[in-house]
Design a protein around this motif. Sequence first.
Motif, short mmCIF file in Angstrom:
data_model
loop_
_atom_site.label_atom_id
_atom_site.label_comp_id
_atom_site.label_asym_id
_atom_site.label_seq_id
_atom_site.Cartn_x
_atom_site.Cartn_y
_atom_site.Cartn_z
N ILE A 184 39.58 51.85 46.83
CA ILE A 184 38.54 51.09 46.16
C ILE A 184 38.80 49.75 46.59
N ARG A 185 37.57 49.23 47.17
CA ARG A 185 37.56 47.69 47.57
C ARG A 185 36.56 47.07 46.71
N CYS A 186 36.62 45.77 46.22
CA CYS A 186 35.73 45.11 45.56
C CYS A 186 35.45 43.70 46.16
N GLN A 187 34.18 43.16 45.88
CA GLN A 187 34.06 41.86 46.25
C GLN A 187 33.15 41.02 45.20
N LEU A 188 33.21 39.80 45.14
CA LEU A 188 32.44 39.14 44.05
C LEU A 188 31.45 38.30 45.10
N VAL A 189 29.97 38.66 44.78
CA VAL A 189 29.01 38.30 45.46
C VAL A 189 28.33 37.11 44.75
N ARG A 198 27.64 38.84 41.08
CA ARG A 198 27.77 40.23 40.88
C ARG A 198 28.84 40.55 41.66
N LEU A 199 29.62 41.55 40.77
CA LEU A 199 30.95 42.20 41.25
C LEU A 199 30.60 43.58 41.75
N GLU A 200 30.94 43.74 43.07
CA GLU A 200 30.43 44.89 43.83
C GLU A 200 31.80 45.76 44.07
N GLN A 201 31.69 47.13 43.67
CA GLN A 201 32.68 47.83 43.86
C GLN A 201 32.21 49.15 44.86
N TYR A 202 33.14 49.25 45.80
CA TYR A 202 33.01 50.25 47.17
C TYR A 202 34.15 51.09 47.16
N ARG A 203 33.74 52.35 47.55
CA ARG A 203 34.63 53.33 48.10
C ARG A 203 35.02 53.36 49.47
#
Length: 707
Positions: A184-189, A198-203
Amino acid sequence: MPQRLPKRPGIVLASAQCVKLPNVMNKIAGYALGIALLGSAHSQADEGFWLPQQLDANSPLLAQLNLTAQERANGLPLPQLNQTVVRLGRCSGAFVSASGLLLTSADCVADYLPQDAAAGLNNSNRAAEQPLTGLTAKLLLQSRDVSSQVQRALGVATDAEDKAARLAQLKTTLLSDCESAADIRCQLVAEHHGLQYRLEQYRRLADVRLVYLPPAATDDNSSGWPRYAANYVLLRVYADDQGQSLAYNAAHQPLQSRFARLSDTALSEQQLILTALFVGQTRRYRPASELKFQFDSWYPQALTYQQQMLQLLRELVPAGSERSLRYGALLTQVQHQFERQQARLQQYHRSTLYNDKQAAQQALAQWISSSPVRQQLYGPALQQLESLLGQQQQLALRDLVLDYLQYARLPALARELYQLAQLPDNERAQAASQFSPRLAAFEQQFDARVDMELALHFLGQYASLPSALRVAALDQYFALNDGFNREIVKHKLSAIYRGTGLTRAQMRQYWLGRPASDFVQSQDPLLSFTVALAPALEQLAAQRQQLALQLEQARAAAMEVVLAYNEAHNIASYADANGSLRISLGRISGFAPADAVWYQPFSSLAAWQRRQGQAQVTEATPAIAVNFLASNDSCHSNPSGISFNQQGELVGVMFGAVPANLLSGWQYQAQTGRTVQVDARFIRWQLKQVGQTAILTELEHTAATAQ
């Protein structure tokens, strides 16, 4: 050495002090950033980088876009897009089977392809699918609005620097909590320069393999129309039995994936399509004054430097010489950069972009001046524009020549080594290990004489700057206070290049990872110069950082003004692109590039066959388009996307744009802005022609299962 253009600052419509505006923040989620500064009076189905949540079934935005009643009734297939679209760097891809089969543009993966893929790779079984080292796909799992949480934390900040520090601390916490698993990787946009977060969560999917690449994925007409490019590629994602894909593993099995059906229905003119894309930074909301600076000052100056550099390299690096092996790639890079920027500048002078920006700003100014309350709220913010923007523009011209000075690779290398030396001991060893491959390649890209001549030339360009913009330590070292004396500067440079040990590979390796104290004590003339100049360069960096923080806060205040204007005029629109997932709505449409000329939106399979030198086309040749034109919004520097019809079927792979799109980062051109896409029916047809029966069977089985 600079590999890209320096970043330019954004529009500044407000002072660093934010004002609280009535009834604005609650409109952001529904409408996003307005288009007042675009010069457009109405939203269109074609224009806009929409966040997926802006287009859901209950969004008031849908009623304001240029959709027919039937199209609104049919709705948009957002769930299918959200579940199947992945990010590949700055590109888009989409799963097209339940077994991890992934479709994207061939251009997107060109840097990762194995050498034998150039002539076309025709894999007949999964065992032959080749790993693409370094390529990672990211599937968006969740996008959560955290604006309230962030704004509460930042509300107690005392100034721009304190706000930035608090945001960095909060970001660390949010990402740590979000990244709950190894894949899991996340980024604050930030949207609207920090009005919304927005907090985006990626696989993260790292085991990606090449399945099929067409023999001729590109065509010979890289900018015009018609085009006949088979610009697509099929990949496959593999994972372990837990669904994780952390790295290549021969034991992995194809990922079980949600997917989109590859359409076999012909497209028609004016048909609505949706394109999912990950567009980088756009500049749609920059003011007319910044636009004028960019195209009247910055671009022309950059072109001058590039032209000078090309001339210098051609003189110093004759074709076929040993130096041409070292500098051939750089020469090609600068030539391409020059051509791209020259074309963009020419397009600007043919466009109405500047007049449109001026008209839009005048409308905003008139709205403010028509109300004493608005004058009090918004007037002071606008009055700060020229001051802040003027500061930045002066620094930008100085930084431009300093960037070109970095093409002198030896001094640039010395600065990088000294920066590594200043890291704490526990970080320096790891950083040095990561830096080592670049150091090993340095020998094949460096010639002392060419390097010194580049340094000499751009020091001369630097010396022509106003004295207030120059660096005192640099002026003093090269005796530039009384003007540029070429012989004096050349003598000092010669002493540096003759005396430094960094011209030898062994000494470069020695200094990699040494502590800063060794640099300070060194008698090497280049290292001594680097240490002496370091405080001045650090001061410049601090100056840039402080101005950037002030500008970012000012831009946020400016966006509040624009949102207030849009609310008053019932305008719904979008935020500037920032690399996150956006949806663009458009139509299959030709355009008129010139008077009495009309481009049809489809390039035919029959014409493609003739271009391929195939046998005479017969009536049996299917009426299939190879490429098609669509009015979907895109950014010319990154025209990558996956397109769907309203049934959620994949209909095209966006891979390019027409020349009129050169300014699309600044403005959408409704009449001439067109993207170029590979038709999904052509993909099916070509796979059949080259005998890719396994892939076709997988696609057909997928389609049957979906039904």
